[in-house]
Design a protein around this motif. Sequence first.
Motif, short mmCIF file in Angstrom:
data_model
loop_
_atom_site.label_atom_id
_atom_site.label_comp_id
_atom_site.label_asym_id
_atom_site.label_seq_id
_atom_site.Cartn_x
_atom_site.Cartn_y
_atom_site.Cartn_z
N ALA A 140 -41.05 -112.61 -26.10
CA ALA A 140 -40.06 -112.68 -25.08
C ALA A 140 -40.86 -113.04 -23.79
O ALA A 140 -41.92 -112.62 -23.87
CB ALA A 140 -39.30 -111.60 -25.22
N ASP A 141 -40.21 -113.53 -22.91
CA ASP A 141 -41.11 -113.92 -21.51
C ASP A 141 -41.60 -112.75 -21.02
O ASP A 141 -42.39 -112.81 -20.23
CB ASP A 141 -39.96 -114.68 -20.67
N TYR A 142 -40.80 -111.53 -21.03
CA TYR A 142 -41.03 -110.40 -20.54
C TYR A 142 -42.36 -109.51 -20.92
O TYR A 142 -42.82 -108.76 -20.21
CB TYR A 142 -39.83 -109.44 -20.10
N VAL A 143 -42.81 -110.01 -22.11
CA VAL A 143 -44.15 -109.40 -22.61
C VAL A 143 -45.17 -110.31 -22.93
O VAL A 143 -46.34 -110.22 -23.36
CB VAL A 143 -43.66 -108.83 -23.90
N LYS A 144 -44.68 -111.62 -22.69
CA LYS A 144 -45.63 -112.78 -22.97
C LYS A 144 -47.13 -112.40 -22.32
O LYS A 144 -47.06 -112.23 -20.89
CB LYS A 144 -45.20 -114.08 -22.72
N GLY A 145 -47.99 -112.69 -22.77
CA GLY A 145 -49.59 -112.48 -22.23
C GLY A 145 -50.05 -110.96 -22.22
O GLY A 145 -50.99 -110.59 -21.79
N ARG A 146 -49.20 -110.01 -22.31
CA ARG A 146 -49.41 -108.55 -22.46
C ARG A 146 -49.41 -108.03 -23.75
O ARG A 146 -49.93 -106.98 -24.07
CB ARG A 146 -48.29 -107.95 -21.66
N PHE A 147 -48.46 -108.43 -24.69
CA PHE A 147 -48.31 -108.00 -25.95
C PHE A 147 -48.71 -108.93 -27.12
O PHE A 147 -48.60 -110.15 -26.74
CB PHE A 147 -46.93 -107.70 -26.42
N THR A 148 -49.31 -108.42 -28.06
CA THR A 148 -49.50 -109.13 -29.21
C THR A 148 -49.13 -108.79 -30.52
O THR A 148 -49.15 -107.44 -30.85
CB THR A 148 -51.39 -109.42 -29.34
N ILE A 149 -48.45 -109.40 -31.26
CA ILE A 149 -48.10 -109.14 -32.67
C ILE A 149 -48.91 -109.75 -33.80
O ILE A 149 -49.44 -110.79 -33.69
CB ILE A 149 -46.64 -109.67 -32.88
N THR A 150 -49.35 -108.94 -34.65
CA THR A 150 -49.98 -109.32 -35.91
C THR A 150 -49.51 -108.54 -37.10
O THR A 150 -48.72 -107.81 -37.09
CB THR A 150 -51.62 -108.75 -35.60
N ARG A 151 -50.11 -109.13 -38.24
CA ARG A 151 -49.67 -108.35 -39.54
C ARG A 151 -50.88 -108.23 -40.33
O ARG A 151 -51.73 -109.21 -40.27
CB ARG A 151 -48.63 -109.22 -40.08
N ASN A 152 -50.66 -107.40 -41.20
CA ASN A 152 -51.66 -107.31 -42.29
C ASN A 152 -50.81 -107.15 -43.70
O ASN A 152 -50.33 -106.21 -44.00
CB ASN A 152 -52.64 -105.83 -42.23
N ASN A 153 -50.80 -108.21 -44.33
CA ASN A 153 -50.27 -108.25 -45.55
C ASN A 153 -50.50 -107.44 -46.68
O ASN A 153 -49.77 -107.04 -47.60
CB ASN A 153 -50.02 -109.75 -45.93
#
Length: 113
Positions: A60-73
């Motif tokens: 979302a624009d309001y978190v872009k550049g501040r939040f990072t989503i990752t996953r560990n399958n």
Amino acid sequence: QVHLVESGGDLVQPGGSLRLSCAASGVIFSIHAMVWYRQSPGKQRELVASITSGGTQNYADYVKGRFTITRNNAKNTVYLQMNTLKPEDTAVYYCQVLGFPAWGQGTQVTVSS
């Protein structure tokens, strides 16, 4: 059935960081996109970030550049690294397996001095 457990929420000062985790079970985790949402008091639940099975991220624009989503399958877990937190990020954060209506209990993030 899908079971989700979110964790990592806390009280943090503005400008601080947190890392949220969401462990999923009851689903073949690796083939599904995962989504983080948040809900503040009096507001509708809103999308924060998503990650496809192949690792493509959207924010979302309001978190872009501040939040990072990752996953560990291997661990059936999706993460949300939150940096430069603002008071308006205060909310209960939830994860979801895209396409499944199940929700976890959420984890509370409070950004306040």
